[in-house]
Scaffold this active site. Structure first.
Site, PDB file in Angstrom:
ATOM      1  N   LEU A  47       0.818  -1.221   0.000  1.00 14.51           N
ATOM      2  CA  LEU A  47       0.000   0.000   0.000  1.00 14.51           C
ATOM      3  C   LEU A  47       0.849   1.268   0.000  1.00 14.51           C
ATOM      4  O   LEU A  47       0.300   2.366  -0.033  1.00 14.51           O
ATOM      5  CB  LEU A  47      -0.909   0.029   1.249  1.00 14.51           C
ATOM      6  CG  LEU A  47      -2.264  -0.670   1.154  1.00 14.51           C
ATOM      7  CD1 LEU A  47      -2.114  -2.158   0.933  1.00 14.51           C
ATOM      8  CD2 LEU A  47      -3.089  -0.416   2.416  1.00 14.51           C
TER       9      LEU A  47
ATOM     10  N   TYR B 285       1.525   9.590 -10.481  1.00 13.22           N
ATOM     11  CA  TYR B 285       0.716   8.636  -9.716  1.00 13.22           C
ATOM     12  C   TYR B 285       0.077   7.608 -10.650  1.00 13.22           C
ATOM     13  O   TYR B 285       0.238   6.397 -10.464  1.00 13.22           O
ATOM     14  CB  TYR B 285      -0.358   9.402  -8.945  1.00 13.22           C
ATOM     15  CG  TYR B 285      -1.214   8.554  -8.034  1.00 13.22           C
ATOM     16  CD1 TYR B 285      -0.723   8.075  -6.827  1.00 13.22           C
ATOM     17  CD2 TYR B 285      -2.542   8.256  -8.373  1.00 13.22           C
ATOM     18  CE1 TYR B 285      -1.523   7.303  -5.983  1.00 13.22           C
ATOM     19  CE2 TYR B 285      -3.342   7.493  -7.532  1.00 13.22           C
ATOM     20  CZ  TYR B 285      -2.828   7.023  -6.338  1.00 13.22           C
ATOM     21  OH  TYR B 285      -3.619   6.270  -5.502  1.00 13.22           O
TER      22      TYR B 285
ATOM     23  N   THR C  86     -11.902   6.187  -1.389  1.00 12.06           N
ATOM     24  CA  THR C  86     -12.288   5.653  -0.080  1.00 12.06           C
ATOM     25  C   THR C  86     -12.004   6.701   0.990  1.00 12.06           C
ATOM     26  O   THR C  86     -11.021   7.435   0.899  1.00 12.06           O
ATOM     27  CB  THR C  86     -11.521   4.346   0.189  1.00 12.06           C
ATOM     28  OG1 THR C  86     -11.855   3.429  -0.852  1.00 12.06           O
ATOM     29  CG2 THR C  86     -11.890   3.739   1.529  1.00 12.06           C
TER      30      THR C  86
ATOM     31  N   ARG D 174      -7.687  15.598   0.042  1.00 19.10           N
ATOM     32  CA  ARG D 174      -8.748  14.902  -0.678  1.00 19.10           C
ATOM     33  C   ARG D 174     -10.087  15.516  -0.299  1.00 19.10           C
ATOM     34  O   ARG D 174     -10.245  16.136   0.741  1.00 19.10           O
ATOM     35  CB  ARG D 174      -8.699  13.401  -0.405  1.00 19.10           C
ATOM     36  CG  ARG D 174      -7.588  12.755  -1.209  1.00 19.10           C
ATOM     37  CD  ARG D 174      -7.470  11.276  -0.956  1.00 19.10           C
ATOM     38  NE  ARG D 174      -6.691  10.969   0.227  1.00 19.10           N
ATOM     39  CZ  ARG D 174      -6.285   9.739   0.558  1.00 19.10           C
ATOM     40  NH1 ARG D 174      -6.590   8.723  -0.200  1.00 19.10           N
ATOM     41  NH2 ARG D 174      -5.562   9.533   1.654  1.00 19.10           N
TER      42      ARG D 174
END
Ligand code: NAD
Ligand code: UDP
Length: 309
Positions: A71, A143, A173, A184
């Site tokens: 991750l 990214y 999420t 975000r």
């Protein structure tokens, strides 16, 4: 099992570590703390089956493990654009180092890929077969292309070296432990509303995203990792699709206060729409998100209410 979680001190990684420890596994959490925090895993640090290792995935590492969840990578646009070359290195070198380790110790390797591999999609909703519409030279490319290259590496190690892989494509999420300054949209709107500041919509607010609550996603991770029918890629996200205007209005309704909505310029290459097709997840892991946006927002607001002000 003994399980390595790279990026384990971050938002998703720390929830995954919680889940794996609760399931009785031994967990090694590897993180360089770029966007992760020790507070996220503070409650685990004294646990006998948990170990934190401060390390950068760009540099090789060795652990005797049965499974690896990769991750490690900053996920919010301001953070991954802060040092874009490092972001690409993290995705690409991090994947190579995880896969090299998986090959050596015969561990199953899981890649946290992203809906960003679809770019600004021309297919809606997005199915796994879609190859995407991605700018290779823009601000988001470090990214998007880093994650695309990581998928390539996972599939080449699988084909060439028989590494047992799982590739999941995560859609937006949200939930507790996002950083207040993460950048975000969900955390921005909640923190702005709690502070009585104006909510900043980029563009006209008609662009859409589909928001998944973190608990649902982690359940999807664990089910997908432990099935043997497919290696992926598999979409994981909540198909409920909302405009940023709808999200701002819902956040204002739930937080209350006097904040207004203001409009700011839209960043370049910002996808206009995004919604996962989760037929594959429904069929293979019988997975369906359980937490509706309003309930997930309430839980996230309760978390941030203790963090900010
Ligand atoms: P996050 O920024 O909270 O977590 C990333 C973690 O990786 C942090 O703890 C950070 O310190 C660590 N990290 C970054 N670079 C590293 C490096 N070079 N070496 C070691 N550790 C490093 O973000 P998140 O939302 O928890 O995302 C976790 C993963 O899921 C990322 O790979 C991200 O791309 C992916 N993902 C997340 C979402 C989402 O909506 N949250 C969507 C798609 C994909
Ligand atoms: N966005 C916004 N205001 C903010 C932060 C983001 O309107 O304060 C918009 C952003 O332009 C994008 C959407 O919300 O259209 C989701 O942004 P985020 O960075 O959360 O995720 P991503 O663009 O990577 O899906």
């Amino acid at each position: 099992m003994r399980i390595l979680v790279t990026g384990g001190a971050g938002f998703l990684g720390s929830h995954l570590c919680d889940r794996l420890v609760a399931d009785g596994h031994e967990v090694v959490c590897l993180d360089n703390l770029f966007t992760g925090r020790k507070e996220n895993i503070g409650h685990l640090l004294q646990h006998p089956r948990f170990e934190f290792v401060r390390h950068d995935v760009v540099d090789p590492f060795k652990f005797e493990v049965d499974q690896i969840y990769n991750l490690a990578c900053p996920a919010s646009p301001p953070h991954y654009q802060y040092n874009p070359i490092k972001t690409t290195k993290t995705s690409v070198m991090g994947a190579i180092n995880c896969l090299g380790l998986a090959k050596r110790v015969k561990a199953r390797a899981f890649q946290a890929s992203t809906s960003e591999v679809y770019g600004d999609p021309e297919m809606h909703p997005q199915r796994e077969e879609y190859w995407g519409h991605v700018n290779p030279i823009g601000r988001r490319s470090c990214y998007d292309e880093g994650k695309r290259c990581a998928e390539t590496l996972f599939f080449d190690y699988h084909r060439e070296n028989k590494v047992d892989i799982r590739v999941i494509r995560i859609f937006n999420t949200y939930g507790p432990r996002m950083l207040a300054n993460d950048g975000r949209v969900v955390s921005n709107f909640i923190v702005q509303a709690l502070r009585g500041e104006d909510l900043t919509i980029y563009g006209d607010g008609t662009q859409t995203r589909s928001f998944c609550f973190v608990d649902d996603l982690i359940e999807g991770f664990v089910r997908f990792m432990n099935q043997t029918e497919i290696v992926g890629p598999m979409n994981c996200g909540n198909p409920g699709e909302f405009t940023m205007l709808q999200l701002a209005e819902l956040t204002l309704k739930l937080v209350g206060g006097r904040s207004k909505i203001v409009f700011k310029p839209l960043p370049s290459d910002d996808p206009k729409q995004r919604q996962p097709d989760i037929s594959l997840a429904r069929r293979v892991i019988q997975w369906e998100p359980q937490v509706p946006l309003e309930e997930g927002l309430r839980r996230t607001i309760a978390y941030f209410a203790k963090q900010v002000r």
